[in-house]
Design a protein around this motif. Structure first.
Motif, short mmCIF file in Angstrom:
data_model
loop_
_atom_site.label_atom_id
_atom_site.label_comp_id
_atom_site.label_asym_id
_atom_site.label_seq_id
_atom_site.Cartn_x
_atom_site.Cartn_y
_atom_site.Cartn_z
N GLY A 185 40.96 101.94 18.39
CA GLY A 185 41.36 103.13 17.64
C GLY A 185 42.82 103.09 17.25
N VAL A 186 43.67 102.68 18.19
CA VAL A 186 45.11 102.61 17.91
C VAL A 186 45.38 101.60 16.79
CG1 VAL A 186 47.34 101.93 18.89
CG2 VAL A 186 45.83 103.47 20.16
N ARG A 187 44.69 100.45 16.85
CA ARG A 187 44.85 99.45 15.77
C ARG A 187 44.43 100.03 14.41
NH1 ARG A 187 42.87 95.95 19.76
NH2 ARG A 187 40.77 95.99 18.84
N ALA A 188 43.49 100.97 14.43
CA ALA A 188 43.01 101.60 13.19
C ALA A 188 43.88 102.80 12.79
CB ALA A 188 41.56 102.04 13.36
N GLY A 189 44.95 103.06 13.55
CA GLY A 189 45.87 104.15 13.20
C GLY A 189 45.53 105.48 13.84
N LYS A 190 44.63 105.47 14.81
CA LYS A 190 44.25 106.71 15.49
C LYS A 190 45.10 106.90 16.75
CE LYS A 190 39.48 106.45 13.91
NZ LYS A 190 38.05 106.51 14.32
N ARG A 191 45.15 108.14 17.22
CA ARG A 191 45.93 108.44 18.43
C ARG A 191 45.03 109.06 19.49
NH1 ARG A 191 50.18 113.09 19.67
NH2 ARG A 191 51.15 112.14 21.50
N PHE A 192 45.07 108.48 20.68
CA PHE A 192 44.38 109.03 21.84
C PHE A 192 45.46 109.57 22.76
CE2 PHE A 192 41.32 106.03 20.26
CZ PHE A 192 40.08 106.54 20.59
N HIS A 193 45.37 110.83 23.12
CA HIS A 193 46.34 111.37 24.06
C HIS A 193 45.71 112.42 24.94
CE1 HIS A 193 47.86 114.98 21.52
NE2 HIS A 193 46.89 114.44 20.83
N ARG A 194 46.29 112.57 26.12
CA ARG A 194 45.78 113.53 27.09
C ARG A 194 46.92 114.05 27.94
NH1 ARG A 194 41.33 111.44 30.27
NH2 ARG A 194 41.06 109.88 28.65
N VAL A 195 46.70 115.24 28.47
CA VAL A 195 47.57 115.80 29.49
C VAL A 195 46.68 116.10 30.68
CG1 VAL A 195 49.03 117.73 30.17
CG2 VAL A 195 49.24 116.78 27.87
N HIS A 196 47.08 115.61 31.84
CA HIS A 196 46.36 115.94 33.08
C HIS A 196 47.27 116.86 33.89
CE1 HIS A 196 43.50 114.38 36.44
NE2 HIS A 196 43.66 115.69 36.48
N VAL A 197 46.79 118.06 34.15
CA VAL A 197 47.50 118.98 35.04
C VAL A 197 47.13 118.55 36.46
CG1 VAL A 197 47.82 121.35 35.79
CG2 VAL A 197 47.41 120.86 33.37
N VAL A 198 48.12 118.13 37.23
CA VAL A 198 47.85 117.68 38.59
C VAL A 198 48.60 118.55 39.58
CG1 VAL A 198 47.46 115.30 37.84
CG2 VAL A 198 49.72 115.96 38.66
N THR A 199 47.95 118.82 40.70
CA THR A 199 48.61 119.56 41.77
C THR A 199 49.14 118.57 42.80
OG1 THR A 199 46.53 119.87 42.97
CG2 THR A 199 47.19 121.61 41.44
N GLU A 200 50.30 118.91 43.33
CA GLU A 200 50.91 118.06 44.35
C GLU A 200 50.90 118.77 45.68
OE1 GLU A 200 54.75 117.36 42.53
OE2 GLU A 200 54.02 115.51 41.63
N PRO A 201 50.57 118.06 46.77
CA PRO A 201 50.37 116.61 46.79
C PRO A 201 49.09 116.22 46.05
CG PRO A 201 49.90 117.57 48.95
CD PRO A 201 50.42 118.67 48.10
N LEU A 202 49.10 114.99 45.51
CA LEU A 202 47.98 114.51 44.70
C LEU A 202 46.73 114.33 45.55
CD1 LEU A 202 49.78 111.73 42.62
CD2 LEU A 202 49.37 114.11 41.97
N SER A 203 45.59 114.68 44.97
CA SER A 203 44.31 114.41 45.63
C SER A 203 44.09 112.90 45.62
CB SER A 203 43.17 115.12 44.90
OG SER A 203 42.94 114.51 43.63
#
Length: 191
Positions: free
Chosen positions: A67-85
């Motif tokens: 996808g990136v080579r084709a000009g697309k963007r993959f993005h994510r946000v992960h909300v994580v609680t600390e301490p990490l599971s």
């Protein structure tokens, strides 16, 4: 109610990841996911074994790279609680550290346990091209239940607002991971 997918393998659901034109965004809100294609690898991680073949992540990294080579963007946000599971440590150490080099823009919004970032929902969704919203539904143990294609324009607009807020509140994965060892345990300060 829009189309409901009861399997992550549903060809129509999978097609969403190929047919978008510009952006595929994911908000991740859970601290554990019970995804069948990760079970064996997660068990190996918990047993302290070395990372080996990881077909599910390899397929995702390949999809991202294409996808990136084709000009697309993959993005994510992960909300994580600390301490990490344990699961989030696994996801960071064995998944994100491989999908980021493939071109996925992974960001982390970390909060102390018991807190949540203002203005963000506590559920997962995908947003394709800022106009196609898929709300993800999971059981309490992180097992996938269903995904619903949401056709309500107000909800789509709200998902865009949440995306922008999540990106604003997060840091790039590499920046976040710099404070941890290879297994995503807090790095110890030298004495």
């Amino acid at each position: 109610m829009g189309t409901v997918f009861t399997s992550l393998s549903d060809p129509d659901f999978q097609r969403l990841f190929d047919d978008f034109h510009y952006t595929a965004y994911r908000l991740e809100a859970l601290q554990v996911y019970g995804v069948p294609y990760e079970m064996a690898e997660f068990a190996r991680f918990q047993a302290g074994e070395a990372r080996g073949e990881f077909p599910g992540i390899a397929r995702w990294a390949d999809r991202v790279a294409r996808g990136v080579r084709a000009g697309k963007r993959f993005h994510r946000v992960h909300v994580v609680t600390e301490p990490l599971s344990d699961y989030v440590r696994f996801e960071c150490a064995w998944a994100y550290r491989h999908t980021v080099p493939a071109g996925e823009d992974v960001r982390i919004a970390a909060v102390p346990e018991g807190r949540w970032p203002a203005g963000l929902p506590r559920f997962d969704y995908w947003l394709f091209d800022s106009s196609v919203l898929v709300r993800m539904d999971y059981a309490d143990d992180g097992t996938f239940v269903s995904a619903e294609l949401v056709d309500d324009p107000e909800q789509v607009v709200q998902a865009n607002v949440w995306r922008d807020q999540a990106v604003h509140l997060s840091v790039p994965f590499a920046e976040y991971a710099a404070g941890f060892d290879d297994l995503m345990r807090p790095a110890r300060a030298d004495s």
